[in-house]
Design an enzyme around this catalytic site. Structure first.
Site, short mmCIF file in Angstrom:
data_model
loop_
_atom_site.label_atom_id
_atom_site.label_comp_id
_atom_site.label_asym_id
_atom_site.label_seq_id
_atom_site.Cartn_x
_atom_site.Cartn_y
_atom_site.Cartn_z
N ASP A 1 -125.27 61.74 81.57
CA ASP A 1 -125.48 62.43 82.79
C ASP A 1 -124.69 63.88 82.78
OD1 ASP A 1 -126.57 61.36 85.69
OD2 ASP A 1 -125.18 63.14 85.96
N GLN B 1 -132.52 59.32 95.16
CA GLN B 1 -133.43 59.90 94.28
C GLN B 1 -133.38 61.33 94.21
OE1 GLN B 1 -137.00 57.88 93.15
NE2 GLN B 1 -137.37 59.31 91.46
N ASN C 1 -132.23 54.50 91.26
CA ASN C 1 -132.51 55.03 93.05
C ASN C 1 -133.60 55.35 93.06
OD1 ASN C 1 -129.68 55.05 93.37
ND2 ASN C 1 -129.44 56.69 92.21
N HIS D 1 -135.70 57.26 86.00
CA HIS D 1 -134.51 56.96 85.07
C HIS D 1 -133.52 56.18 85.63
CE1 HIS D 1 -133.79 59.70 88.37
NE2 HIS D 1 -132.59 59.50 88.55
P1 5GP Z 1 -130.63 60.29 91.04
O1 5GP Z 1 -129.88 60.92 91.94
O2 5GP Z 1 -132.25 60.96 90.95
O3 5GP Z 1 -130.77 58.86 90.84
O4 5GP Z 1 -129.94 60.82 89.63
C1 5GP Z 1 -130.18 62.08 88.66
C2 5GP Z 1 -128.88 62.16 87.74
O5 5GP Z 1 -129.66 63.19 86.96
C3 5GP Z 1 -127.72 62.55 88.38
O6 5GP Z 1 -126.82 61.94 88.39
C4 5GP Z 1 -127.56 64.04 87.97
O7 5GP Z 1 -126.28 64.38 87.60
C5 5GP Z 1 -128.50 63.98 86.67
N1 5GP Z 1 -129.05 65.07 86.23
C6 5GP Z 1 -129.76 66.25 87.00
N2 5GP Z 1 -130.05 66.97 86.37
C7 5GP Z 1 -129.58 66.91 84.91
C8 5GP Z 1 -129.89 67.45 83.78
O8 5GP Z 1 -130.23 68.71 83.62
N3 5GP Z 1 -129.20 67.04 82.70
C9 5GP Z 1 -128.39 65.91 82.68
N4 5GP Z 1 -128.02 65.63 81.58
N5 5GP Z 1 -128.31 65.00 83.83
C10 5GP Z 1 -129.20 65.73 84.96
#
Ligand code: 5GP
Ligand code: ZN
Length: 114
Positions: free
Chosen positions: A29, A94, A87, A100
């Site tokens: 992440d 999310q 999420n 993911h």
């Molecule tokens: P969500 O909030 O949708 O459950 O999680 C999205 C996750 O993706 C977050 O923890 C955020 O830090 C990660 N994330 C968003 N954009 C990128 C990216 O471009 N590269 C990586 N490695 N992680 C990302």
């Protein structure tokens, strides 16, 4: 999807992968919330967990959990414990609309989450 960030990562266009097979990729992440914070992502663009139905997508989701176990073992967190989180939807936080699974470990994890 062309402009989806996780589709781009899954195609290998950006960053480095910690795991890859025919169906999924995993990568660290960008903004880690624990010493181990890996995202496990299907190569197929599925928007969210709620879109998973019985059949191929359910098999894929099960496979992702097996991959999570494997990565947890490789990172040495399997013994102490780790958490797998999805999420689903805005109220759950999310922010990327490509399914993911978060693998979190390497520290004590509070319960319940916020
Ligand atoms: P969500 O909030 O949708 O459950 O999680 C999205 C996750 O993706 C977050 O923890 C955020 O830090 C990660 N994330 C968003 N954009 C990128 C990216 O471009 N590269 C990586 N490695 N992680 C990302
Ligand atoms: Zn995508």
């Amino acid at each position: 999807m062309m402009d989806c960030i996780f589709c781009k990562i899954a195609r290998g266009d950006l960053g480095s992968l910690v795991y890859e097979d025919e169906q999924v990729v995993a990568f660290n992440d960008l903004n880690p919330k624990a010493p181990v914070h890996v995202l496990i992502v299907p190569k197929k663009h599925i928007e969210k967990l709620a879109d998973i139905q019985d059949g191929d997508d359910a098999c894929l989701a099960g496979h992702i959990l097996v991959v999570a176990n494997k990565i947890a073992s490789d990172r040495g967190t399997a013994q102490d414990g780790y958490r797998v989180v999805v999420n689903n939807g805005p109220a759950a936080g999310q922010s990327v609309w490509h399914l993911h699974f978060h693998l979190l470990g390497g520290r004590e994890l509070d319960w319940p989450p916020g």
